[in-house]
Write a protein that holds these residues in place. Sequence first.
Motif, short mmCIF file in Angstrom:
data_model
loop_
_atom_site.label_atom_id
_atom_site.label_comp_id
_atom_site.label_asym_id
_atom_site.label_seq_id
_atom_site.Cartn_x
_atom_site.Cartn_y
_atom_site.Cartn_z
N VAL A 1 0.84 -1.20 0.00
CA VAL A 1 0.00 0.00 0.00
C VAL A 1 0.87 1.24 0.00
N ARG A 2 1.93 1.21 0.79
CA ARG A 2 2.83 2.37 0.83
C ARG A 2 3.49 2.59 -0.53
N TYR A 3 3.94 1.53 -1.17
CA TYR A 3 4.57 1.65 -2.49
C TYR A 3 3.56 2.15 -3.52
N SER A 4 2.35 1.62 -3.46
CA SER A 4 1.31 2.05 -4.41
C SER A 4 0.93 3.51 -4.17
N PHE A 5 0.95 3.91 -2.90
CA PHE A 5 0.63 5.30 -2.59
C PHE A 5 1.64 6.25 -3.25
N TYR A 6 2.91 5.89 -3.23
CA TYR A 6 3.92 6.72 -3.86
C TYR A 6 3.70 6.80 -5.37
N ILE A 7 3.30 5.66 -5.97
CA ILE A 7 3.06 5.65 -7.41
C ILE A 7 1.87 6.55 -7.76
N LEU A 8 0.78 6.38 -7.02
CA LEU A 8 -0.41 7.18 -7.29
C LEU A 8 -0.18 8.66 -6.99
N ARG A 9 0.60 8.95 -5.96
CA ARG A 9 0.90 10.34 -5.66
C ARG A 9 1.72 10.98 -6.79
N GLY A 10 2.66 10.21 -7.34
CA GLY A 10 3.44 10.72 -8.47
C GLY A 10 2.58 10.97 -9.68
N MET A 11 1.62 10.10 -9.93
CA MET A 11 0.73 10.30 -11.07
C MET A 11 -0.12 11.55 -10.88
N MET A 12 -0.62 11.75 -9.66
CA MET A 12 -1.42 12.95 -9.40
C MET A 12 -0.58 14.21 -9.47
N TRP A 13 0.67 14.09 -9.06
CA TRP A 13 1.56 15.26 -9.09
C TRP A 13 1.82 15.72 -10.52
#
Length: 358
Positions: free
Chosen positions: A51-63
């Motif tokens: 979940v933590r790794y996926s959160f970083y991926i999704l945060r980068g996409m939103m950024w």
Amino acid sequence: MADSEDRTEAPSQRRLDQAREEGNVSLSREALSAAALAVGVLMIPKLISNVRYSFYILRGMMWHAGDQPLSSINTARILMIVLRTILSVFLPFGSMILAAILACGLMQTGFLLRPAGMAPDFKRISPLSGISRLFSASALVELLKSVAKCGVFVAIAFVLGRSFLQQGPTLVGLNPIKLTEAFSLSVKHLGMAFIGAQILIAGADIFWNRTKRLSKLKMSRQELKEEYRQTEGDPHVKGKLRQIRAKLSRQRMMNAVKGATVVVTNPTHYAVALLYEKGNAGAPKIVAKGMDEVAARIREVARESRVPIMPNPPLARALYNLPLDTEIPVEHFKLVASIIAYVWKLKQPAPLPPRQDG
């Protein structure tokens, strides 16, 4: 009620095997829940990491959401990334839980696989049968078990949750990583407590299900007798078969008497037919034997077939005690050999008288 009261005998192995073939096996749902809970709790650290790794991926996409023009190709690519990210989080978690449930179920049923059990059973779909099951004694027992289980879990959650809340002031100001670690540790303690309670509940449920299954499979004395007749055979039928086998055996013996070399008698109570062929390296063989009526029949067949009959009571009694179709032992060689030699001498044609010249 009377029929159930008559079923006082433990089920036979054949009854248990038939029930198993029909899919009637002991299966504890609480054991399946224990397996799923244990795997789920043990995989929580891995789940949190994913979940933590996926959160970083999704945060980068939103950024970087506004860096590329919005188009159908980019939208599809973004959706695929999001879907792949979500699957990478929950697919291993769900797969391991499903594998644990299947393994636990197979272990309980002795690795029983019944394709016929996958076919739809319209009786279970029937609303009437569903209502009857809903208000049955089994449903009441399951309800009480669920209530007791929920009470145990609520008590565990209350005790451990209160302990975690008491640590609340010490968690203020921690960075997200430390806070996540503290939360994970509390969840781990809670999960281990749940696992321990669920294992105890599963053990009791397994014992209850097996006891209930054996109680339902109990047999009456009449059923045991019927099963014995089916497996071992009806005593009357077995008696008839013994008579038929004895008759066929006597017929074979009488046919063997016709080709025997000599019949040794008692002379009235015992009769033993011996066969010996010239040039045979073995000893004479017992091809027929009998006592009283059978002995009389052997003597009769021997006379009809012109087989020599030699009275010798001690030898006849000794040979009668030997198994059929076996060669005589060494201690009887000499006496039997003399008898056979005498028989052969009798069978030799008499010499022609000398011719007289007139």
